[in-house]
Design a protein around this motif. Structure first.
Motif, PDB file in Angstrom:
ATOM      1  N   ASN A 145       0.917  -1.219  -0.119  1.00 27.56           N
ATOM      2  CA  ASN A 145       0.156   0.072  -0.004  1.00 27.56           C
ATOM      3  C   ASN A 145       0.795   1.401  -0.017  1.00 27.56           C
ATOM      4  OD1 ASN A 145      -2.067   1.893   0.624  1.00 27.56           O
ATOM      5  ND2 ASN A 145      -3.109   0.877   1.869  1.00 27.56           N
ATOM      6  N   PHE A 350      -9.629   0.839   5.055  1.00 25.07           N
ATOM      7  CA  PHE A 350      -8.149  -0.374   5.254  1.00 25.07           C
ATOM      8  C   PHE A 350      -6.893   0.361   3.957  1.00 25.07           C
ATOM      9  CE2 PHE A 350     -11.508  -3.208   5.563  1.00 25.07           C
ATOM     10  CZ  PHE A 350     -11.049  -3.902   6.039  1.00 25.07           C
ATOM     11  N   TRP A 353      -5.400   3.831   6.253  1.00 29.81           N
ATOM     12  CA  TRP A 353      -4.563   3.107   7.258  1.00 29.81           C
ATOM     13  C   TRP A 353      -3.337   2.735   7.203  1.00 29.81           C
ATOM     14  CZ3 TRP A 353      -4.469   5.909  11.964  1.00 29.81           C
ATOM     15  CH2 TRP A 353      -6.000   6.064  12.282  1.00 29.81           C
ATOM     16  N   LEU A 355      -2.941  -0.325   5.077  1.00 29.73           N
ATOM     17  CA  LEU A 355      -2.685  -1.912   5.063  1.00 29.73           C
ATOM     18  C   LEU A 355      -2.431  -2.312   4.118  1.00 29.73           C
ATOM     19  CD1 LEU A 355      -5.792  -3.186   7.639  1.00 29.73           C
ATOM     20  CD2 LEU A 355      -3.160  -2.124   8.659  1.00 29.73           C
ATOM     21  N   ASP A 356      -1.712  -3.744   3.414  1.00 34.25           N
ATOM     22  CA  ASP A 356      -1.332  -3.924   2.383  1.00 34.25           C
ATOM     23  C   ASP A 356      -2.079  -4.718   2.701  1.00 34.25           C
ATOM     24  OD1 ASP A 356       1.092  -2.562   2.748  1.00 34.25           O
ATOM     25  OD2 ASP A 356       2.631  -4.276   3.191  1.00 34.25           O
ATOM     26  N   GLU A 379     -13.073  -1.755  12.287  1.00 37.17           N
ATOM     27  CA  GLU A 379     -11.980  -0.681  13.204  1.00 37.17           C
ATOM     28  C   GLU A 379     -11.565  -1.096  13.731  1.00 37.17           C
ATOM     29  OE1 GLU A 379     -11.356   2.120  16.478  1.00 37.17           O
ATOM     30  OE2 GLU A 379     -13.725   2.199  15.246  1.00 37.17           O
ATOM     31  N   VAL A 382      -8.882  -3.481  11.137  1.00 32.93           N
ATOM     32  CA  VAL A 382      -7.566  -2.515  11.008  1.00 32.93           C
ATOM     33  C   VAL A 382      -6.709  -2.129  12.099  1.00 32.93           C
ATOM     34  CG1 VAL A 382      -7.053  -0.420   9.952  1.00 32.93           C
ATOM     35  CG2 VAL A 382      -8.777  -1.284   9.022  1.00 32.93           C
ATOM     36  N   ASP A 383      -7.952  -2.443  13.431  1.00 37.37           N
ATOM     37  CA  ASP A 383      -6.145  -2.762  14.311  1.00 37.37           C
ATOM     38  C   ASP A 383      -5.505  -3.618  14.475  1.00 37.37           C
ATOM     39  OD1 ASP A 383      -5.316  -0.899  16.914  1.00 37.37           O
ATOM     40  OD2 ASP A 383      -6.136  -2.717  18.078  1.00 37.37           O
ATOM     41  N   SER A 386      -2.833  -3.874  11.502  1.00 36.14           N
ATOM     42  CA  SER A 386      -2.082  -3.084  11.774  1.00 36.14           C
ATOM     43  C   SER A 386      -0.736  -3.207  13.239  1.00 36.14           C
ATOM     44  CB  SER A 386      -2.337  -1.589  12.075  1.00 36.14           C
ATOM     45  OG  SER A 386      -2.991  -1.336  11.133  1.00 36.14           O
ATOM     46  N   ARG A 387      -1.203  -4.089  14.539  1.00 43.68           N
ATOM     47  CA  ARG A 387      -1.011  -4.465  14.822  1.00 43.68           C
ATOM     48  C   ARG A 387       0.340  -5.554  13.990  1.00 43.68           C
ATOM     49  NH1 ARG A 387      -4.824  -4.172  18.657  1.00 43.68           N
ATOM     50  NH2 ARG A 387      -5.207  -6.827  18.713  1.00 43.68           N
ATOM     51  N   TRP A 389       0.813  -6.339  11.712  1.00 39.60           N
ATOM     52  CA  TRP A 389       2.385  -5.634  10.376  1.00 39.60           C
ATOM     53  C   TRP A 389       3.478  -5.212  11.232  1.00 39.60           C
ATOM     54  CZ3 TRP A 389       4.183  -1.146   9.278  1.00 39.60           C
ATOM     55  CH2 TRP A 389       5.228  -0.501   9.216  1.00 39.60           C
ATOM     56  N   GLU A 390       2.981  -4.034  12.100  1.00 39.99           N
ATOM     57  CA  GLU A 390       4.207  -3.756  13.465  1.00 39.99           C
ATOM     58  C   GLU A 390       5.148  -4.723  13.364  1.00 39.99           C
ATOM     59  OE1 GLU A 390       1.757  -1.282  15.732  1.00 39.99           O
ATOM     60  OE2 GLU A 390       1.793   0.240  13.903  1.00 39.99           O
TER      61      GLU A 390
END
Length: 397
Positions: A145, A350, A353, A355-356, A379, A382-383, A386-387, A389-390
């Motif tokens: 993304n 998505f 924020w 996201l891939d 939501e 997404v959260d 995201s976590r 991915w991080e």
């Protein structure tokens, strides 16, 4: 070889294994006596040698059967080998790929091992190219993304064009009613005209770059939304979507078909693409021949696209004047609003924020299920993503 014949694939892998054994002559799987992983120290090889570190893992572990470990804290994986009696590790760590060796390992050996391993990885490419095509065809892929980058590029050029077209030179005060005063007035007037002309030129340059940046962002957005809308992909759908023209991809996103208003916006986008973006991006060449003038006997040079010449770029001293820039920005804003509201509002979360998207059936279904349940579920997903991915990016295992 057919894609569906596992016997042929196994034979090809065996041939590859033999080629890699020859390329990795001197590499052994067994560690030396009293080997300790903690005795190894990292060395950073040249980046050009290992542009895709994952190939080291696939080649040594999956194809050759070398021992591997991981993931560990800040380490995604490590593969081990012994060369000339010296232990080596090849690790993908948070800050990049590293070759691990004991402190007493000669530097020439470390360099040789790095180059030898790098060269052997090229043998993987024919097989992995076939695998990649097969996986992409069935949607087993992830798209990075880059929406934020495309947006920043578009907004940068848009602001530059806005500022340039908004420039107004200072009002010229009347000069003394003398010959000298008249000459001074003319100098100031011509200077003001030159300033405005230079500003309009800068506006044209920035506006044309803005148009190109927006269409690049649009094509990227269409790919992201195709996954995040959560509409299932049947076999061949992804290849069809990728191969389609940008305006056909645009229409494919609307499951219930394109309504009148959307059709009008799409028509305006085609006009901007044909009249402004394409000629400027392709050396002034228009698809309908409008860049050329044919020689009409006893008349002269006439535009090859005849009445369609009214849509030409060259309608002012600078092809994109302030009025056209403003109209184009309004159109882009309307299309952006269309693709971020209504049926696209939740899929756009998505996108927004960063996201891939993954295009495999399970992931696409997951996006669709979250959208069906509403904003709170989107939501939460997404959260969660995201976590994940991080954690993966930081190698917090």
């Amino acid at each position: 070889m057919t894609k569906s014949d596992p016997t042929d694939m196994e034979a090809e892998v065996e041939r590859l294994r033999k080629k890699m054994e020859n390329a990795l002559r001197g590499f052994e799987k067994e560690p030396p006596p009293n080997f300790s992983e903690f005795s190894l120290r990292p060395h950073t090889p040249e980046r050009r040698l290992f542009p895709v570190p994952e190939l080291v893992l696939f080649g040594l572990r999956n194809i050759m059967g070398f021992p591997a470990s991981g993931p560990w804290e800040k380490v995604r994986w490590t593969v081990y080998a012994t060369v000339d009696g010296y232990p080596f590790g090849f690790a993908y760590q948070k800050f990049g790929f590293r070759v691990l060796a004991r402190g007493d390992t000669p530097q020439p050996l470390i360099d040789r091992v790095s180059n030898q391993l790098s060269s052997s990885l090229k043998l993987l490419e024919p097989l992995l190219t076939k695998v990649a095509k097969t996986q992409i065809a069935i949607g087993n892929l992830t798209l990075e993304n880059r929406m934020a980058m495309y947006t920043d590029r578009y907004e940068f050029f848009r602001k530059q064009a806005d500022d340039a077209f908004a420039f107004e030179p200072e009002e010229i005060a009347p000069q003394a009613d003398t010959p000298e005063g008249s000459i001074d007035f003319l100098h100031l007037a011509f200077g003001s005209i030159n300033q405005k002309g230079e500003s309009d030129a800068h506006g044209f340059f920035a506006s044309s770059a803005m148009i190109d940046a927006w269409f690049s962002r649009l094509e990227h957005r269409l790919l992201l939304l195709r996954a995040f809308k959560g509409t299932p992909l049947k076999p061949g759908d992804f290849e069809t979507f990728i191969a389609a023209k940008w305006d056909d991809r645009f229409k494919m996103l609307f499951e219930r078909g394109v309504d009148k208003r959307t059709g009008e916006l799409l028509g305006e986008l085609r006009r901007v693409k044909e009249a402004l973006r394409n000629p400027l991006a392709h050396g002034g060449i228009k698809n309908d021949g409008g860049s050329f003038y044919f020689h009409l006997p006893a008349v002269g040079a006439v535009p090859a696209n005849l009445s369609r010449y009214r849509d030409r770029v060259e309608f002012s001293f600078f092809p994109i004047p302030a009025g056209t820039h403003e109209e184009t920005c309004k159109l882009f804003d309307d299309v952006d609003a269309l693709l971020t509201t209504g049926e696209f509002e939740l899929p756009n979360e998505f996108v927004r924020w960063g996201l891939d998207p993954q295009f495999d059936a399970k992931s696409v279904a997951r996006y669709g299920e979250a959208i069906a349940e509403g904003p709170e579920t989107v939501e939460a997903l997404v959260d969660h993503l995201s976590r994940e991915w991080e954690q993966h990016a930081n190698m917090d295992y």
